[in-house]
Design an enzyme around this catalytic site. Structure first.
Site, PDB file in Angstrom:
ATOM      1  N   SER A   1       0.805  -1.215   0.000  1.00  0.00           N
ATOM      2  CA  SER A   1       0.000   0.000   0.000  1.00  0.00           C
ATOM      3  C   SER A   1       0.844   1.274   0.000  1.00  0.00           C
ATOM      4  O   SER A   1       1.471   1.600  -0.987  1.00  0.00           O
ATOM      5  CB  SER A   1      -1.015  -0.021   1.128  1.00  0.00           C
ATOM      6  OG  SER A   1      -0.422  -0.022   2.382  1.00  0.00           O
TER       7      SER A   1
ATOM      8  N   ASP B   1       9.628   5.516 -10.595  1.00  0.00           N
ATOM      9  CA  ASP B   1       9.193   6.012 -11.901  1.00  0.00           C
ATOM     10  C   ASP B   1       9.709   7.408 -12.209  1.00  0.00           C
ATOM     11  O   ASP B   1       9.835   7.785 -13.374  1.00  0.00           O
ATOM     12  CB  ASP B   1       7.664   6.002 -11.980  1.00  0.00           C
ATOM     13  CG  ASP B   1       7.111   4.615 -12.272  1.00  0.00           C
ATOM     14  OD1 ASP B   1       7.908   3.669 -12.333  1.00  0.00           O
ATOM     15  OD2 ASP B   1       5.878   4.486 -12.435  1.00  0.00           O
TER      16      ASP B   1
ATOM     17  N   LYS C   1      -0.874  -4.334  -3.049  1.00  0.00           N
ATOM     18  CA  LYS C   1      -2.119  -3.847  -2.452  1.00  0.00           C
ATOM     19  C   LYS C   1      -2.332  -2.429  -2.961  1.00  0.00           C
ATOM     20  O   LYS C   1      -1.943  -1.450  -2.342  1.00  0.00           O
ATOM     21  CB  LYS C   1      -2.017  -3.904  -0.932  1.00  0.00           C
ATOM     22  CG  LYS C   1      -3.347  -3.797  -0.201  1.00  0.00           C
ATOM     23  CD  LYS C   1      -3.740  -2.380   0.058  1.00  0.00           C
ATOM     24  CE  LYS C   1      -4.981  -2.275   0.914  1.00  0.00           C
ATOM     25  NZ  LYS C   1      -5.388  -0.873   1.146  1.00  0.00           N
TER      26      LYS C   1
END
Length: 536
Positions: A384, A395, A409
């Site tokens: 999460s 990224d 998750k």
């Protein structure tokens, strides 16, 4: 502050206080408000069932789910699921759905028939549910002996069974623990284990009243405010120790078990925040471990980075952020923590059915690390909010990720405080990494995988790096198959099999790369292997 007004809560594991069979209790009250609430009154789990309380409770629960759940669902379905699950208290209770009415059966015999409301109003269906439960209590001895909370739990478990596995009801005592972990509380700042003599101190938190007063690990608290606690339960002991901010509590402590001495302490309760960030320095590399994300994680992270910068100056080589076994926490905190290190661009995107769940979070601050290299460590228990931070740093090109495929998750939960002190959380959005892929079910694929083949040593990994096998290709790490395409998801995850270990291998690799700028650039995909680059 009600959590419903600050809804972006996201978590995988509640920070429960049971680990490896040891009960850990953080002593204090929720700091959501400045007032003191008597825990025995507000969170009395043995209180009897009350039909009016149940109507309000179910009404607010139904409304929260129907408005915010990621998939459309109506109150009638939730009510029938709640009533059907009453059989977990007494299997002789049976609800028969006729489409426009229901029959309440007991021991195989019909007892009564109830017409359905003419509306999908949450309140109307909540009244029906509460009424059926009241009638069931007149039929069943098990129901009659069940507390109100046991009945509410059974009903809400039925509701949760209609939702995804991350939507759930948390009874009042568990909800209070969760709130304490997120928001802090008024208390002493110790963790203890119940023992025959009283309470043995497992640890004393830094910068807390307990530390200032001089409490030490292994001290045994035998009395609280002159009351012997040897025969009391953990719940009662904790209740004696907590209280409003700036109030005082007296402790009698036995120290040194071989030659025991008795000490007296009077401690003033203060605001305690669960410490989620720890740091250390090794070979001019700053190691930052984040255990979870609460409302203070970002500020703690910032202060520890600045302290290290002041201590090391120009000798600072880089940062290792360890997110292994970090099950999550507050979504907003994860975004703010990522923003500490990312100067521009998207951090995370959330998408759900409710208009308020559709957000694009972008970086808008300066990189506190001033461009120095960052490495993130993850494993299969990284979930999460830790995946949000990892995806944002990876990224954006700000960090190299080392370890195994994370948990996957990729959903956001919205919380609702209920009238009985409990909480209802429902999944209301999925989040996407900056490169576009949905994190849910697939997880984060690291740049440097430590679970592939026979890569068991630093030398093995460096050899794979120099040979061009690592880092894992961008197109693999950013692949975004449909959530129902199990084969494609399994293929992606197989590129770096999950592992829940927290071995020293990942840290050793990270330190090796931070000590070698050329290898760090190679691991980041900035360069291709050459003889000059791989001989350092």
């Amino acid at each position: 502050m009600p959590l419903s007004s600050s809804p972006h809560l996201h978590d995988f594991n509640r920070v429960l206080f049971r680990k490896f069979g040891v009960l850990l209790l953080l002593l204090g009250l929720s700091a959501c408000s400045g007032t003191y609430h008597d825990p025995n009154k507000s969170y009395d789990l043995s209180a009897s069932y009350d039909q009016q309380v149940a109507s309000r409770l179910f009404s607010q629960g139904f409304e929260h789910v129907t408005e915010f759940y990621i998939e459309e669902i109506d109150a009638s379905r939730l009510a029938l699921a709640a009533m059907d699950n009453l059989a977990t208290i007494d299997p002789e209770i049976e609800i028969i759905d006729h489409g426009d009415s229901l029959t309440l059966n007991y021991a195989g015999e019909p007892v009564s028939r109830h017409g359905y409301p003419s509306t999908l109003s949450s309140y109307a269906w909540a009244r029906l549910t509460a009424s059926v439960i009241t009638e069931a209590r007149t039929l069943s001895s098990d129901f009659n002996h069940a507390s109100g909370e046991q009945i509410y739990q059974a009903a809400f478990d039925g509701i949760a069974g209609e939702l995804d596995r991350f939507s759930r009801y948390s009874r009042p005592d568990i909800a209070r623990t969760d709130r304490d972990n997120r928001n802090g509380f008024f208390g002493l700042g110790i963790r203890y284990l119940k023992v025959p003599k009283g309470a043995r101190v497992l640890s004393v938190m830094e910068n807390t009243p307990a530390e200032s007063a001089g409490l030490e690990k292994e001290d045994i608290i035998t009395q609280v405010n002159n009351r012997d606690i040897s025969q009391l339960t953990e719940t009662v002991i904790t209740g004696l120790m907590k209280g409003p901010e700036n109030s005082r509590v007296g402790l009698t402590v036995q120290r040194n078990q071989k030659n025991p001495i008795t000490l007296q302490f009077e401690i003033t309760r203060k605001k305690i925040t669960v410490q989620t960030v720890s740091s250390s320095i090794h070979d001019n590399i700053v190691y930052l471990h984040i255990s979870s994300f609460n409302k203070y994680t970002t500020s703690n992270m910032r202060s520890k980075v600045r302290k290290a910068q002041k201590e090391l100056g120009e000798n600072l080589k880089g940062y290792i952020i360890d997110l292994r076994d970090n099950g999550g926490g507050l979504l907003g905190t994860a975004i703010k923590t990522a923003d500490l290190f990312i100067s521009s661009g998207t951090i995370i995107t959330t998408r759900g059915r409710h208009p308020d769940s559709q957000n694009d979070s972008s970086a808008d601050s300066q990189d506190i690390a001033k461009g120095l290299p960052i490495i993130v460590l993850i494993n299969s228990n990284s979930a999460s909010s830790s995946e949000i931070l990892t995806a944002g740093l990876q990224d954006s090109g700000r960090a190299i990720v080392i370890g195994s495929n994370s948990f996957g998750k990729g959903t956001v939960q919205r919380l609702k405080d209920l009238p009985n002190g409990a909480e209802m959380r429902v999944t209301w959005a999925r989040f996407h990494a900056p490169s576009g892929y949905a994190i849910h079910k697939r997880g984060i694929i690291p740049d440097i995988c430590t679970t592939m083949g026979n890569a068991q040593t630093v030398e093995d990994i460096i050899s794979l790096l120099k040979s061009g096998i690592l880092p894992i290709a961008d197109d693999v790490r950013s692949a975004s198959p449909a959530l129902d395409d199990e084969i494609a998801l399994d293929n992606i995850k197989a590129t770096c099999p999950q592992s829940n270990t927290t071995s020293e291998l990942e840290k050793d690799i990270a330190e090796y790369l931070l000590a070698s700028p050329a290898l760090f650039d190679l691991a980041k995909g900035r360069t291709t292997p050459t003889t000059s680059q791989v001989t350092n």
